[in-house]
Design an enzyme around this catalytic site. Structure first.
Site, PDB file in Angstrom:
ATOM      1  N   HIS A  27       0.874  -1.176   0.000  1.00 52.11           N
ATOM      2  CA  HIS A  27       0.000   0.000   0.000  1.00 52.11           C
ATOM      3  C   HIS A  27       0.911   1.226   0.000  1.00 52.11           C
ATOM      4  O   HIS A  27       2.066   1.164   0.420  1.00 52.11           O
ATOM      5  CB  HIS A  27      -0.940  -0.031   1.208  1.00 52.11           C
ATOM      6  CG  HIS A  27      -2.060  -1.024   1.054  1.00 52.11           C
ATOM      7  ND1 HIS A  27      -3.330  -0.665   0.704  1.00 52.11           N
ATOM      8  CD2 HIS A  27      -2.082  -2.374   1.171  1.00 52.11           C
ATOM      9  CE1 HIS A  27      -4.103  -1.743   0.622  1.00 52.11           C
ATOM     10  NE2 HIS A  27      -3.364  -2.807   0.907  1.00 52.11           N
ATOM     11  N   CYS A  59      -7.889  -0.907   3.638  1.00 51.57           N
ATOM     12  CA  CYS A  59      -8.589  -1.936   4.390  1.00 51.57           C
ATOM     13  C   CYS A  59      -9.488  -1.235   5.393  1.00 51.57           C
ATOM     14  O   CYS A  59      -9.007  -0.450   6.206  1.00 51.57           O
ATOM     15  CB  CYS A  59      -7.605  -2.862   5.103  1.00 51.57           C
ATOM     16  SG  CYS A  59      -8.473  -4.087   6.112  1.00 51.57           S
ATOM     17  N   ASN A 113      -3.597   0.995  -2.654  1.00 46.85           N
ATOM     18  CA  ASN A 113      -2.552   0.035  -3.024  1.00 46.85           C
ATOM     19  C   ASN A 113      -1.573   0.676  -3.993  1.00 46.85           C
ATOM     20  O   ASN A 113      -1.875   1.691  -4.626  1.00 46.85           O
ATOM     21  CB  ASN A 113      -3.182  -1.158  -3.759  1.00 46.85           C
ATOM     22  CG  ASN A 113      -3.989  -2.051  -2.860  1.00 46.85           C
ATOM     23  OD1 ASN A 113      -5.082  -1.718  -2.454  1.00 46.85           O
ATOM     24  ND2 ASN A 113      -3.428  -3.200  -2.544  1.00 46.85           N
TER      25      ASN A 113
END
Ligand code: HMG
Ligand code: MG
Length: 312
Positions: free
Chosen positions: A220, A251, A260
């Protein structure tokens, strides 16, 4: 403006890598907008058409935990599950596996944690409990002929526990591989890793007899380190990289997890290094620009921003 970089290879890097696209899953799970089913299905189809060799489609998790992906059955029913491009789905437990099997999925991924706190936050389980939860999932999936990937999260740091020792990550990864998973994806869930840390972690896995051929890296970009970390991993021989079209992602159960590694940014670097990847950058940028329109905000990817108006 050039629409491709000059190709200047670097010695000793892999000739080819596999980009494991996670945009429809890791990208869309963290969006406040619930993307309509038609748009999700078209997103996956466009990623396949752009040449991504594997596209993680959705998650069979509890719909109240991740409402963005509550339409997993409906989405999968519209996708070419028998096509040449595998379309893995996340499954946390046997209920998730039952749903994935009923939907006809052939590739699944379990997702464990390297830390106690994140196991609780993300899976409502203890660290040891996660292995007990995954054991029948992996066994039954393998018996049914499915391919099973395993993620390990919080490999470089955890928002609640701070720094995570590499040995702790190796222990978690080994236990997930020992269940029977074919590939382990090492997640920098909150994007705090730096290149030297990547090398140290890969050396530690090597020391535990887990070679790079069984590993993927999942970065990420919270602190802008994802591409530098990918280059460090390439220099250690990693050949599978998770990435998300347009840099979508995060998340919902990890504070401070943002997008990401953008697939376009990775593709630009790989192209410049002369490393094969099979992705059509123009088609991919057009797809991310189109998706940014649906999400109502520009893509965080530097390459999409640089090329977006050129190719759309
Ligand atoms: P729980 O509440 O402990 O579940 O959640 P439970 O086993 O106690 O069951 C409670 C109820 O949920 C039961 O129904 C189950 O049937 C149902 P009831 O009997 O009360 O009617 N249930 C389900 N329903 C549908 N699908 C299921 C399912 N499981 C139970 N699969 C659970 C435990 C694991 C389900 C929950 O914590 C969960 O869904 N977690 C998922 C969180 C998530 O998706 N996080 C994001 C993905 S991980 C990530 O992004 C990191 C990664 O990208 C790598 C990185 O960046 O590091 C992969
Ligand atoms: Mg992730």
């Amino acid at each position: 403006m050039p629409d491709l970089p000059a190709v200047v290879p670097e010695a000793s890097l892999p000739e080819r890598v596999t980009i494991y696209e996670v945009g429809p899953r890791d990208g869309l799970q963290n969006e406040s907008t619930i993307v309509p089913l038609d748009v999700k299905a078209e997103f996956v189809e466009r990623l396949i058409a752009a040449g991504l060799p594997i596209v993680e489609a959705t998650s069979f998790v509890h719909p109240t935990w991740v409402p963005q992906l509550a339409d997993a059955e409906e989405l999968v029913a519209r996708l070419p599950l028998d096509g040449p491009v595998p379309l893995p789905v996340l499954v946390p437990n046997e209920r998730g596996l039952d749903r994935a099997l009923a939907a006809g999925c052939t590739h699944v991924a379990i997702f464990g944690s390297a830390t106690e706190t994140f196991a609780k936050k993300n899976l409502n389980s203890s660290l040891d409990g996660q292995y007990a939860m995954f054991e029948p999932v992996v066994r039954r999936a393998l018996d049914a002929g499915l391919d099973v990937r395993a993620y390990v999260s919080m490999c470089f740091g955890d928002p609640w526990e701070g720094q995570v020792p590499v040995g702790q990550v190796v222990d978690a990864g080994r236990r997930l591989l020992d269940l029977g998973a074919t590939q382990l994806s090492l997640g920098d869930t909150i994007g705090v890793g730096t290149p030297g840390h990547v090398g140290a972690l890969l050396d530690a896995f090597d020391g535990a007899d887990v070679g790079v051929e069984r590993l993927a890296m999942h970065f990420h970009d919270t602190y802008g380190q994802a591409l530098a970390n990918a280059l460090a991993a390439l220099r250690h021989g990693i050949t599978t990289f998770d990435a998300s079209a347009g840099g979508l992602g995060g998340c919902p159960y990890a504070e401070s997890a943002t997008g990401n590694l953008a697939t376009e940014d990775l593709v630009w670097m790989l192209t410049g290094l002369g490393i094969g990847h099979g992705v059509d950058l123009d088609q991919l940028v057009a797809t991310s620009t189109w998706m940014a329109g649906h999400l109502g905000r520009p893509s965080p990817s530097a390459v999409v921003r640089a090329l977006g108006s050129v190719v759309d």
